[in-house]
Design a protein around this motif. Structure first.
Motif, PDB file in Angstrom:
ATOM      1  N   MET A  80       0.842  -1.177   0.000  1.00 60.79           N
ATOM      2  CA  MET A  80       0.000   0.000   0.000  1.00 60.79           C
ATOM      3  C   MET A  80       0.883   1.235   0.000  1.00 60.79           C
ATOM      4  SD  MET A  80      -3.428  -0.633   2.277  1.00 60.79           S
ATOM      5  CE  MET A  80      -2.745  -0.698   3.879  1.00 60.79           C
ATOM      6  N   SER A  81       0.362   2.272  -0.595  1.00 64.17           N
ATOM      7  CA  SER A  81       1.122   3.511  -0.594  1.00 64.17           C
ATOM      8  C   SER A  81       0.987   4.182   0.757  1.00 64.17           C
ATOM      9  CB  SER A  81       0.611   4.440  -1.699  1.00 64.17           C
ATOM     10  OG  SER A  81      -0.684   4.860  -1.379  1.00 64.17           O
ATOM     11  N   GLN A  82       1.864   5.113   1.016  1.00 64.66           N
ATOM     12  CA  GLN A  82       1.851   5.818   2.306  1.00 64.66           C
ATOM     13  C   GLN A  82       0.542   6.603   2.483  1.00 64.66           C
ATOM     14  OE1 GLN A  82       4.163   5.301   4.617  1.00 64.66           O
ATOM     15  NE2 GLN A  82       2.960   6.537   6.032  1.00 64.66           N
ATOM     16  N   LYS A  83       0.020   7.108   1.396  1.00 62.34           N
ATOM     17  CA  LYS A  83      -1.225   7.867   1.452  1.00 62.34           C
ATOM     18  C   LYS A  83      -2.377   6.972   1.934  1.00 62.34           C
ATOM     19  CE  LYS A  83      -2.156  11.143  -1.712  1.00 62.34           C
ATOM     20  NZ  LYS A  83      -2.576  11.709  -3.011  1.00 62.34           N
ATOM     21  N   LYS A  84      -2.436   5.754   1.411  1.00 60.97           N
ATOM     22  CA  LYS A  84      -3.476   4.814   1.817  1.00 60.97           C
ATOM     23  C   LYS A  84      -3.303   4.400   3.271  1.00 60.97           C
ATOM     24  CE  LYS A  84      -4.547   2.715  -2.640  1.00 60.97           C
ATOM     25  NZ  LYS A  84      -4.522   1.465  -3.399  1.00 60.97           N
ATOM     26  N   VAL A  85      -2.068   4.211   3.689  1.00 64.99           N
ATOM     27  CA  VAL A  85      -1.794   3.825   5.071  1.00 64.99           C
ATOM     28  C   VAL A  85      -2.227   4.934   6.022  1.00 64.99           C
ATOM     29  CG1 VAL A  85       0.052   3.316   6.726  1.00 64.99           C
ATOM     30  CG2 VAL A  85       0.080   2.256   4.469  1.00 64.99           C
ATOM     31  N   ASP A  86      -1.907   6.181   5.688  1.00 62.33           N
ATOM     32  CA  ASP A  86      -2.301   7.312   6.539  1.00 62.33           C
ATOM     33  C   ASP A  86      -3.836   7.440   6.601  1.00 62.33           C
ATOM     34  OD1 ASP A  86       0.329   7.911   7.090  1.00 62.33           O
ATOM     35  OD2 ASP A  86       0.480   9.437   5.490  1.00 62.33           O
ATOM     36  N   LYS A  87      -4.474   7.262   5.476  1.00 66.26           N
ATOM     37  CA  LYS A  87      -5.934   7.332   5.445  1.00 66.26           C
ATOM     38  C   LYS A  87      -6.543   6.234   6.307  1.00 66.26           C
ATOM     39  CE  LYS A  87      -9.839   7.329   2.261  1.00 66.26           C
ATOM     40  NZ  LYS A  87     -10.287   7.167   0.894  1.00 66.26           N
ATOM     41  N   TYR A  88      -6.016   5.018   6.235  1.00 64.54           N
ATOM     42  CA  TYR A  88      -6.506   3.900   7.030  1.00 64.54           C
ATOM     43  C   TYR A  88      -6.316   4.179   8.517  1.00 64.54           C
ATOM     44  CZ  TYR A  88      -6.926  -0.735   9.043  1.00 64.54           C
ATOM     45  OH  TYR A  88      -7.289  -1.808   9.813  1.00 64.54           O
ATOM     46  N   LYS A  89      -5.177   4.729   8.894  1.00 64.40           N
ATOM     47  CA  LYS A  89      -4.903   5.032  10.302  1.00 64.40           C
ATOM     48  C   LYS A  89      -5.858   6.108  10.816  1.00 64.40           C
ATOM     49  CE  LYS A  89      -0.043   3.743  10.607  1.00 64.40           C
ATOM     50  NZ  LYS A  89       1.324   4.207  10.836  1.00 64.40           N
ATOM     51  N   ASN A  90      -6.090   7.124  10.007  1.00 63.91           N
ATOM     52  CA  ASN A  90      -7.022   8.176  10.421  1.00 63.91           C
ATOM     53  C   ASN A  90      -8.445   7.631  10.583  1.00 63.91           C
ATOM     54  OD1 ASN A  90      -5.133  10.222  10.577  1.00 63.91           O
ATOM     55  ND2 ASN A  90      -5.392  10.803   8.425  1.00 63.91           N
ATOM     56  N   ASN A  91      -8.846   6.776   9.645  1.00 68.75           N
ATOM     57  CA  ASN A  91     -10.167   6.168   9.756  1.00 68.75           C
ATOM     58  C   ASN A  91     -10.264   5.262  10.973  1.00 68.75           C
ATOM     59  OD1 ASN A  91     -11.160   7.442   7.518  1.00 68.75           O
ATOM     60  ND2 ASN A  91     -10.772   5.727   6.132  1.00 68.75           N
ATOM     61  N   LYS A  92      -9.199   4.527  11.231  1.00 74.15           N
ATOM     62  CA  LYS A  92      -9.177   3.628  12.379  1.00 74.15           C
ATOM     63  C   LYS A  92      -9.212   4.420  13.680  1.00 74.15           C
ATOM     64  CE  LYS A  92      -6.649  -0.238  14.336  1.00 74.15           C
ATOM     65  NZ  LYS A  92      -5.467  -1.081  14.254  1.00 74.15           N
ATOM     66  N   PHE A  93      -8.525   5.544  13.711  1.00 70.80           N
ATOM     67  CA  PHE A  93      -8.476   6.375  14.909  1.00 70.80           C
ATOM     68  C   PHE A  93      -9.854   6.954  15.228  1.00 70.80           C
ATOM     69  CE2 PHE A  93      -7.873  10.608  16.854  1.00 70.80           C
ATOM     70  CZ  PHE A  93      -7.321  10.209  18.053  1.00 70.80           C
ATOM     71  N   GLY A  94     -10.595   7.393  14.237  1.00 70.08           N
ATOM     72  CA  GLY A  94     -11.896   8.015  14.461  1.00 70.08           C
ATOM     73  C   GLY A  94     -13.065   7.058  14.338  1.00 70.08           C
ATOM     74  N   ARG A  95     -12.796   5.785  14.153  1.00 69.04           N
ATOM     75  CA  ARG A  95     -13.855   4.814  13.914  1.00 69.04           C
ATOM     76  C   ARG A  95     -14.773   4.641  15.120  1.00 69.04           C
ATOM     77  NH1 ARG A  95     -11.481  -0.493  11.895  1.00 69.04           N
ATOM     78  NH2 ARG A  95     -10.814   0.924  10.262  1.00 69.04           N
ATOM     79  N   SER A  96     -14.209   4.552  16.318  1.00 67.46           N
ATOM     80  CA  SER A  96     -15.049   4.301  17.493  1.00 67.46           C
ATOM     81  C   SER A  96     -15.979   5.483  17.771  1.00 67.46           C
ATOM     82  CB  SER A  96     -14.190   4.007  18.718  1.00 67.46           C
ATOM     83  OG  SER A  96     -13.404   5.133  19.060  1.00 67.46           O
ATOM     84  N   SER A  97     -15.476   6.694  17.612  1.00 71.36           N
ATOM     85  CA  SER A  97     -16.347   7.851  17.832  1.00 71.36           C
ATOM     86  C   SER A  97     -17.411   7.937  16.746  1.00 71.36           C
ATOM     87  CB  SER A  97     -15.541   9.141  17.892  1.00 71.36           C
ATOM     88  OG  SER A  97     -14.910   9.388  16.653  1.00 71.36           O
ATOM     89  N   ALA A  98     -17.080   7.562  15.533  1.00 71.29           N
ATOM     90  CA  ALA A  98     -18.068   7.568  14.453  1.00 71.29           C
ATOM     91  C   ALA A  98     -19.141   6.511  14.705  1.00 71.29           C
ATOM     92  CB  ALA A  98     -17.387   7.325  13.110  1.00 71.29           C
ATOM     93  N   GLN A  99     -18.732   5.343  15.199  1.00 67.48           N
ATOM     94  CA  GLN A  99     -19.702   4.299  15.500  1.00 67.48           C
ATOM     95  C   GLN A  99     -20.620   4.713  16.643  1.00 67.48           C
ATOM     96  OE1 GLN A  99     -17.249   0.889  16.214  1.00 67.48           O
ATOM     97  NE2 GLN A  99     -17.300   0.234  14.074  1.00 67.48           N
ATOM     98  N   LYS A 100     -20.064   5.380  17.653  1.00 69.48           N
ATOM     99  CA  LYS A 100     -20.884   5.856  18.758  1.00 69.48           C
ATOM    100  C   LYS A 100     -21.890   6.893  18.253  1.00 69.48           C
ATOM    101  CE  LYS A 100     -17.605   5.136  22.495  1.00 69.48           C
ATOM    102  NZ  LYS A 100     -16.765   5.787  23.511  1.00 69.48           N
ATOM    103  N   LYS A 101     -21.435   7.776  17.389  1.00 69.01           N
ATOM    104  CA  LYS A 101     -22.312   8.800  16.842  1.00 69.01           C
ATOM    105  C   LYS A 101     -23.436   8.158  16.025  1.00 69.01           C
ATOM    106  CE  LYS A 101     -22.290  12.940  13.976  1.00 69.01           C
ATOM    107  NZ  LYS A 101     -21.500  13.823  13.128  1.00 69.01           N
ATOM    108  N   GLU A 102     -23.114   7.143  15.230  1.00 62.54           N
ATOM    109  CA  GLU A 102     -24.126   6.450  14.442  1.00 62.54           C
ATOM    110  C   GLU A 102     -25.134   5.754  15.339  1.00 62.54           C
ATOM    111  OE1 GLU A 102     -22.359   3.785  11.637  1.00 62.54           O
ATOM    112  OE2 GLU A 102     -21.287   5.389  10.595  1.00 62.54           O
ATOM    113  N   ARG A 103     -24.656   5.120  16.430  1.00 62.68           N
ATOM    114  CA  ARG A 103     -25.561   4.443  17.364  1.00 62.68           C
ATOM    115  C   ARG A 103     -26.503   5.443  18.033  1.00 62.68           C
ATOM    116  NH1 ARG A 103     -21.745   1.875  20.969  1.00 62.68           N
ATOM    117  NH2 ARG A 103     -20.238   1.446  19.362  1.00 62.68           N
ATOM    118  N   VAL A 104     -25.974   6.589  18.448  1.00 61.01           N
ATOM    119  CA  VAL A 104     -26.804   7.607  19.096  1.00 61.01           C
ATOM    120  C   VAL A 104     -27.859   8.117  18.115  1.00 61.01           C
ATOM    121  CG1 VAL A 104     -26.783   9.954  20.027  1.00 61.01           C
ATOM    122  CG2 VAL A 104     -25.092   8.297  20.791  1.00 61.01           C
TER     123      VAL A 104
END
Length: 84
Positions: free
Chosen positions: A1-25
């Motif tokens: 994977m390119s570095q751009k894809k890796v950074d995007k995946y890490k950012n998505n992974k970092f904010g995933r739990s808060s996004a899931q909580k927001k979706e549940r609420v």
């Protein structure tokens, strides 16, 4: 994977739990709103039916006064004839 894809995946992974909580609420609030709407709808139908039934019952009540003295005299006459 390119570095751009890796950074995007890490950012998505970092904010995933808060996004899931927001979706549940949001989901819970949406379901609560639908339940409230359904309860109000059912209550409105029930109240409307109750008032219509009460109005019919109120309009059907009629007080009738009868003079039954003639019938009482007739029955008394039959009783006295059979006793003789």
């Amino acid at each position: 994977m390119s570095q751009k894809k890796v950074d995007k995946y890490k950012n998505n992974k970092f904010g995933r739990s808060s996004a899931q909580k927001k979706e549940r609420v949001e989901f819970v609030l949406e379901m609560a709103a639908w339940i409230l709407i359904a309860a109000l709808f059912v209550g409105w139908i029930g109240y409307s039916a109750y008032t219509k039934i009460q109005a019919k019952e109120a309009s059907v009540k009629v007080d009738t006064v009868m003079d039954t003295s003639a019938l009482t005299d007739y029955i008394s006459g039959l009783s006295s004839d059979s006793a003789e």
